[in-house]
Every structure is written in C-alpha cells, then in structure tokens.
Write a protein that holds these residues in place. Structure first.
Motif, PDB file in Angstrom:
ATOM      1  N   MET A 354       4.615  16.347 -15.299  1.00 38.04           N
ATOM      2  CA  MET A 354       5.321  15.240 -14.660  1.00 38.04           C
ATOM      3  C   MET A 354       5.543  14.101 -15.653  1.00 38.04           C
ATOM      4  O   MET A 354       6.620  13.476 -15.678  1.00 38.04           O
ATOM      5  CB  MET A 354       4.521  14.743 -13.458  1.00 38.04           C
ATOM      6  CG  MET A 354       5.178  13.590 -12.693  1.00 38.04           C
ATOM      7  SD  MET A 354       6.790  14.041 -11.966  1.00 38.04           S
ATOM      8  CE  MET A 354       6.235  15.041 -10.566  1.00 38.04           C
ATOM      9  N   GLU A 355       4.564  13.847 -16.504  1.00 36.05           N
ATOM     10  CA  GLU A 355       4.703  12.794 -17.514  1.00 36.05           C
ATOM     11  C   GLU A 355       5.842  13.133 -18.477  1.00 36.05           C
ATOM     12  O   GLU A 355       6.593  12.253 -18.909  1.00 36.05           O
ATOM     13  CB  GLU A 355       3.383  12.644 -18.286  1.00 36.05           C
ATOM     14  CG  GLU A 355       3.419  11.583 -19.381  1.00 36.05           C
ATOM     15  CD  GLU A 355       3.755  10.199 -18.858  1.00 36.05           C
ATOM     16  OE1 GLU A 355       4.427   9.435 -19.598  1.00 36.05           O
ATOM     17  OE2 GLU A 355       3.363   9.873 -17.715  1.00 36.05           O
ATOM     18  N   LYS A 358       9.018  12.341 -16.720  1.00 35.50           N
ATOM     19  CA  LYS A 358       9.169  10.884 -16.568  1.00 35.50           C
ATOM     20  C   LYS A 358       9.716  10.252 -17.846  1.00 35.50           C
ATOM     21  O   LYS A 358      10.500   9.298 -17.793  1.00 35.50           O
ATOM     22  CB  LYS A 358       7.822  10.257 -16.201  1.00 35.50           C
ATOM     23  CG  LYS A 358       7.407  10.464 -14.747  1.00 35.50           C
ATOM     24  CD  LYS A 358       6.076   9.804 -14.458  1.00 35.50           C
ATOM     25  CE  LYS A 358       5.679   9.973 -12.981  1.00 35.50           C
ATOM     26  NZ  LYS A 358       4.348   9.357 -12.699  1.00 35.50           N
ATOM     27  N   ALA A 361      13.313  10.929 -17.692  1.00 33.57           N
ATOM     28  CA  ALA A 361      13.913  10.241 -16.551  1.00 33.57           C
ATOM     29  C   ALA A 361      14.154   8.753 -16.850  1.00 33.57           C
ATOM     30  O   ALA A 361      15.160   8.170 -16.430  1.00 33.57           O
ATOM     31  CB  ALA A 361      13.018  10.391 -15.321  1.00 33.57           C
ATOM     32  N   ALA A 362      13.223   8.159 -17.590  1.00 36.45           N
ATOM     33  CA  ALA A 362      13.358   6.738 -17.924  1.00 36.45           C
ATOM     34  C   ALA A 362      14.608   6.483 -18.761  1.00 36.45           C
ATOM     35  O   ALA A 362      15.293   5.459 -18.594  1.00 36.45           O
ATOM     36  CB  ALA A 362      12.113   6.259 -18.673  1.00 36.45           C
ATOM     37  N   LYS A 365      17.700   7.323 -16.397  1.00 33.69           N
ATOM     38  CA  LYS A 365      17.735   6.551 -15.143  1.00 33.69           C
ATOM     39  C   LYS A 365      17.894   7.478 -13.941  1.00 33.69           C
ATOM     40  O   LYS A 365      18.740   7.271 -13.057  1.00 33.69           O
ATOM     41  CB  LYS A 365      18.860   5.499 -15.182  1.00 33.69           C
ATOM     42  CG  LYS A 365      18.659   4.438 -16.262  1.00 33.69           C
ATOM     43  CD  LYS A 365      19.787   3.411 -16.251  1.00 33.69           C
ATOM     44  CE  LYS A 365      19.499   2.249 -17.193  1.00 33.69           C
ATOM     45  NZ  LYS A 365      19.165   2.660 -18.574  1.00 33.69           N
ATOM     46  N   LYS A 366      17.041   8.504 -13.927  1.00 28.89           N
ATOM     47  CA  LYS A 366      16.999   9.452 -12.812  1.00 28.89           C
ATOM     48  C   LYS A 366      15.543   9.690 -12.426  1.00 28.89           C
ATOM     49  O   LYS A 366      14.625   9.237 -13.109  1.00 28.89           O
ATOM     50  CB  LYS A 366      17.657  10.777 -13.216  1.00 28.89           C
ATOM     51  CG  LYS A 366      19.147  10.673 -13.487  1.00 28.89           C
ATOM     52  CD  LYS A 366      19.738  12.052 -13.792  1.00 28.89           C
ATOM     53  CE  LYS A 366      21.246  11.958 -13.989  1.00 28.89           C
ATOM     54  NZ  LYS A 366      21.852  13.278 -14.260  1.00 28.89           N
ATOM     55  N   THR A 367      15.332  10.393 -11.316  1.00 30.27           N
ATOM     56  CA  THR A 367      13.966  10.734 -10.935  1.00 30.27           C
ATOM     57  C   THR A 367      13.488  11.917 -11.784  1.00 30.27           C
ATOM     58  O   THR A 367      14.300  12.690 -12.308  1.00 30.27           O
ATOM     59  CB  THR A 367      13.885  11.138  -9.456  1.00 30.27           C
ATOM     60  OG1 THR A 367      14.581  12.382  -9.261  1.00 30.27           O
ATOM     61  CG2 THR A 367      14.505  10.059  -8.556  1.00 30.27           C
ATOM     62  N   PRO A 368      12.172  12.091 -11.923  1.00 30.01           N
ATOM     63  CA  PRO A 368      11.653  13.238 -12.676  1.00 30.01           C
ATOM     64  C   PRO A 368      12.150  14.577 -12.134  1.00 30.01           C
ATOM     65  O   PRO A 368      12.449  15.493 -12.910  1.00 30.01           O
ATOM     66  CB  PRO A 368      10.137  13.101 -12.521  1.00 30.01           C
ATOM     67  CG  PRO A 368       9.908  11.653 -12.307  1.00 30.01           C
ATOM     68  CD  PRO A 368      11.088  11.184 -11.502  1.00 30.01           C
ATOM     69  N   GLU A 369      12.267  14.669 -10.806  1.00 23.77           N
ATOM     70  CA  GLU A 369      12.725  15.913 -10.194  1.00 23.77           C
ATOM     71  C   GLU A 369      14.190  16.192 -10.546  1.00 23.77           C
ATOM     72  O   GLU A 369      14.580  17.342 -10.805  1.00 23.77           O
ATOM     73  CB  GLU A 369      12.534  15.872  -8.679  1.00 23.77           C
ATOM     74  CG  GLU A 369      11.091  15.933  -8.207  1.00 23.77           C
ATOM     75  CD  GLU A 369      10.346  14.601  -8.378  1.00 23.77           C
ATOM     76  OE1 GLU A 369       9.115  14.597  -8.267  1.00 23.77           O
ATOM     77  OE2 GLU A 369      11.028  13.561  -8.629  1.00 23.77           O
ATOM     78  N   GLU A 370      15.010  15.132 -10.528  1.00 26.13           N
ATOM     79  CA  GLU A 370      16.420  15.303 -10.891  1.00 26.13           C
ATOM     80  C   GLU A 370      16.559  15.761 -12.343  1.00 26.13           C
ATOM     81  O   GLU A 370      17.366  16.646 -12.657  1.00 26.13           O
ATOM     82  CB  GLU A 370      17.174  13.985 -10.693  1.00 26.13           C
ATOM     83  CG  GLU A 370      17.411  13.612  -9.238  1.00 26.13           C
ATOM     84  CD  GLU A 370      18.010  12.222  -9.086  1.00 26.13           C
ATOM     85  OE1 GLU A 370      18.713  11.985  -8.072  1.00 26.13           O
ATOM     86  OE2 GLU A 370      17.790  11.364  -9.978  1.00 26.13           O
TER      87      GLU A 370
END
Length: 553
Positions: A354-355, A358, A361-362, A365-370
């Motif tokens: 997940m990290e 992330k 994602a940062a 500018k999306k969610t980790p899942e996206e």
C-alpha cells in the motif's frame, strides 16, 4: 524419476517428476555468484535421498549464457575470418573485432586460394602480444570443405586455450550468421566450462551416475559435457523451457499463444495447431543474428518486479528491475505491489504494498487503488501490444514450425496460456484485452523446470553430396567421403539417418525418443555445356524436438 531445474535470474525452480507428473516442486533464490549452491538447494528442496537413488535423468535450463550476451559480459576472442572475394568486410558482422586473412573455398568445396602462412605467422604474433588465447575461426564455404578452418586451428594450437570452428557449430551456408555464432560460442566458452565444472561437482555430491543435460534454444537437450564445446546452443534456454513446459497444455487443433510473466521480463511464443514456431535461419540476440536453431520467442521488459514510476505526470513501467516488490522488502513500487493492493494476490506485506501505491498516487493525485488498477492495466497493455506486433510481423512472412514450412499460413490464436509467478493474477485482464480465452496451466509457477525435465535430446546434420565430384560432406562433423556417380537422394537420407541416430545416442538420447525427420532436401543438376554431369544434393536431417515418453520408474 526425473529432476528438472530452471536456474533463473531471480529464482531457481525445481521439480521432481514421475511419468511426466510433478511429485514435488520448489523455488529458491538464485545465488548468481554460486550457481552450484543454488542447484544443490533446489535439489534438496524436492528430492529426498531415496528419490535421488531412483533418478533417471537431470535436466537444467539456465539464463547464464543469455545474460552474458545481453549484458555484454563476454570473454576476449581472436576472431579469424576468411571471407574471400565478393563481400566487403564492412558488410559482415563484428567487422571491428575480426581479423581477415587470405584463403577460401569455392561453393563446391574446392580450394580456390590457400591460407597465407606469413599472414598467419603475423596474426599469431599479434594474438600473443595481446594475450588472446581463445579463437573463433570462420571460412566462407567451410561447411562444404572445412580444411582451411582446420589448418588455421592447427596453426594457432600452441597458443590456444580453446578454439571454435564454424563448420562444427552449424551446417548452414549463411556466412554472416556463422561468424556471429562462432564468435559467441567462443565468447561464452569459459563461462560454460565453469558451469560444467560446477555441475560435475554437483553430481559428485549427489553420488549418482545418471545423464545430466542442459536445455538448448531449440527445446532439445544436450549433455553437460557436450555443452562445453557448443555453449552457444544454450543461449535462450529459458524461453525454450517455457515452450516445452506449456506444450502438454496446448490444443493440437488450435493456434495458441504462451505468455511467461517473470520477475523481470515476459517471454511470448506462438503455436500453430499446437506446434511451436521456429526461427528458420537462427535466433537473434542483442543484434547478433546467429545460425543457432531455436524456437521463436519475443521478450519484453515487463515483469512482476518491474520498476513502476511517474515521469512528467505519466506512469511508466520497466524495463529495468531494481529488486523485489516493496511488499517483499524491495526499494521501489512494482506490479506485484499493485496486485496485492487490489486484493488479487494474497502474498507479501500488504501494508508495504500500500505504501508503494501511495507513493505513486501522491504524484498522480489519485487513490492507491486507482493507481494499482492503472499499473496492472499498463503491464497487461504492454504485453498485449507486444503480442499484436509479434503476430503482425510473423504473419507478414512464411511461417515455420519445428517440423515444417507452412506456406501462406496466418497465425490466428484462439487461446492464451499464461504462466509464471504473476500468471494467476494477470491472466484474466490480459485475456480481456486480447479478446481471447485464457488458461493458467497447473504448476505454472515452475513450468520452465518441468519443460526442461521432459524435453527430448535433439541433434541435426547437414549433408551435401556432389555426384560429379563424387564427394559427400557432413558439415558438422567436418568429414568428407567418396560416393559413386549413381548415389541418389534416398542414399543420402539413409546414410545421414544412420549417422544422425549415432550422433543422438552419443548426445544421450534414448532410442525410444529418437524420431528422425527430413527437415529440408534439395536436388540440383550439375550442367556442363549442354550435358548433365551429375547432381548436387543437400539434405538437413533432425531429431524432431518434443517431449520424452513417460518414464516407468
């Protein structure tokens, strides 16, 4: 029982098989500095002492020589080329590495110009000064008459640690490909010798006397001791192992694709009516076009551990691998981390995966899942695009399988077989993109090891018979013999078949696995004036690649 071992860049896989069924399987980390240790660990993971006593054969596939070529970790070689007239050295491969000398044979194997002894003496002094003691020797028509290559070899013998002669490696007339083949054979000879020495120690430690083979690029096997002289045959051993492992699962009435997703690369192969496609002239590796007979595979730098990053706001994947997935303690995000975040793969440390997502994602500018979905889609898109490119290329020219030329045949895959560690997690998405049914074979994570274990021993012979000159030449053996003017094509095939069977037995093949076929035959009239003076006959015979028959133990 059979032990199959695949020495990969990341893992060494092993399987213990009986009657072509896997009894036990294992994965251990490959120690690139100590292959012997990796092979011993892989063996101990699947074979108990009582199993080892019942072994009938051990087969390895390895990326050792392939990686040496890809990474340009090649030994210095004195490349000696007798190119004769009609071709500029600048138009030949390895022009900057070659030493060109006089001497050549005619296309019928008749000496047109002898090697120059003073030239050879100068070249010998140059090699001594440069401390070169491994040589690759290539003459234009040496497959018709190898005498010049043999003479040069003898001239350099007292300063040579080892030398490769092109006619012993290929019966092909293709001069440029034989140059590349002979050079590579000598450039990886030292590496293969070290491996063979380690494997001898391995067999001594096991305490058994059974055949030990290495898989070749054509999907056949060669005994380890024999591979010391022809290591170039083991280049692309790994992709060939995948094809042989997939073979039992391929539908004989369908065109198919196999996709092997590894940690660093994905290897793609095609099948026509269940039969693997072949590189008709020889495999190409790192721009080296060789005459090494091999199965047709294409690779792409996409794998479960490929580096995923954002550059200028765009997601990029591969081709490099910087380590394991972050879920397994690696340094950078990978597709494996994405699969874990999506809940598709229940492996590793999910928090670390997940990290990884992330971090991406940062930047996006999306969610980790996206982002995880985007990573998996990108990996599958790159693979699908490579498959489409490969199909377009293959369907634009004649199609060759390991058995025959399929004139005008278009390959239209009706199924995709996905193997490798990430296979169960990425197969569905890949099938959707290709609009094609997918299958993940049993034990797909060790398919290379099982493919190596069950492959036949393969050999080939190229024969030229000239009834006008009354001479028959067998290129790979460097021999000539007299024949009568009444010698026929059937006589050539009969004589060649007898010699091929003998050669296959010497290479370790069992009689029940020797299936001889005529891969190519041509007959030309030799005309002088207005009269036919004889025939020129050319025949290529092979032991058909395939899988061994079931073992009884």
């Amino acid at each position: 029982m059979i032990l199959g071992i695949d020495v990969g860049g990341t893992h060494t896989d092993s399987v213990l098989m009986n009657n072509r069924k896997i009894i036990r399987k294992s994965k251990v980390l490959t120690d690139k500095e100590n292959i012997l240790k990796s092979v011993l660990m892989a063996t101990e993971a699947v074979a108990k002492p009582e199993d080892i006593k019942n072994l009938q054969r051990i087969v390895l596939s390895t990326t050792l020589t392939t990686n040496a070529v890809v990474q340009n970790q090649l030994d210095p070689v004195g490349l000696v080329v007798m190119n004769g007239p009609g071709v500029s050295p600048k138009d030949l491969p390895l022009y900057d590495k070659a030493n060109y000398i006089a001497g050549y044979m005619s296309h019928r194997g008749i000496e047109a110009e002898a090697p120059d002894r003073s030239e050879l003496a100068e070249l010998k002094e140059k090699f001594k000064k440069d401390k070169i003691n491994r040589f690759a020797i290539v003459g234009k028509f040496s497959t018709r008459n190898p005498v010049h290559e043999q003479e040069v070899d003898a001239w350099l013998d007292d300063i040579a640690e080892h030398a490769s002669q092109s006619h012993q490696l290929s019966g092909s007339l293709n001069f440029p490909r034989r140059i590349a083949t002979t050079y590579l054979n000598e450039a990886v000879w030292g590496l293969q010798r070290k491996l063979a020495d380690q494997l001898k120690t391995y067999m001594d430690k096991l305490g058994v006397k059974v055949p030990l083979y290495i898989l070749k690029a054509d999907g056949g096997t060669i005994e380890v001791e024999a591979s010391r002289e022809t290591p170039v045959q083991t280049i692309l051993s790994g992709p060939a192992a995948t094809i042989m492992g997939v073979l039992p699962y391929v539908s004989p009435e369908k065109d198919s694709i196999s996709v092997d997703i590894g940690g660093t690369t994905t290897d793609i192969a095609l099948f026509a009516d269940g039969v693997p496609l072949l590189e008709p002239q020889g495999i190409t590796i790192e721009d080296h076009k060789t005459s090494v007979r091999g199965l047709l595979t294409h690779s792409i730098g996409v794998g479960g551990d490929s580096h995923v990053r954002v550059e200028d706001g765009v997601l990029h994947l591969g081709p490099e691998r910087l380590g394991a997935a972050m879920a397994f303690g690696g340094p950078v995000p990978t597709p494996t981390d994405a699969l874990i975040v999506l809940g598709i793969a229940d492996i590793g440390d999910r928090d670390k995966a997940m990290e990884a997502m992330k971090q991406l994602a940062a930047e996006l500018k999306k969610t980790p899942e996206e982002v995880a979905n985007q990573v998996v889609d990108l990996a599958c898109t790159l693979i699908a695009d490579k498959i489409r490119t490969m199909l377009a290329e293959i369907n634009s020219k004649p199609v060759y399988t390991i058995h025959e030329l399929l004139e005008g045949r278009q390959i239209e895959p009706k199924e995709i077989l996905v193997v490798g560690g990430p296979a169960p997690y990425m197969a569905k998405r890949l099938g959707e993109m290709m609009d094609c049914p997918v299958q993940v074979p049993n034990d797909s994570d060790v398919i290379n090891a099982s493919g190596a274990a069950t492959a036949r021993t393969t050999v080939e012979l190229n024969i030229v018979a000239d009834t006008e000159a009354q001479v028959l030449s067998i290129a790979e053996e460097g021999v000539q013999q007299e024949i009568s003017k009444r010698f026929t094509l059937d006589d050539v095939i009969a004589l060649g078949t007898e010699k091929l069977i003998r050669k296959a037995r010497e290479a370790g093949a069992r009689d029940e696995d020797i299936v001889v076929e005529v891969a190519d035959s041509q007959v030309f009239n030799v005309v002088r004036g207005y009269s036919t003076m004889g025939k020129n006959m050319r025949v290529r015979l092979q032991v058909k690649p395939g899988l061994i028959k079931d073992e009884s133990n």
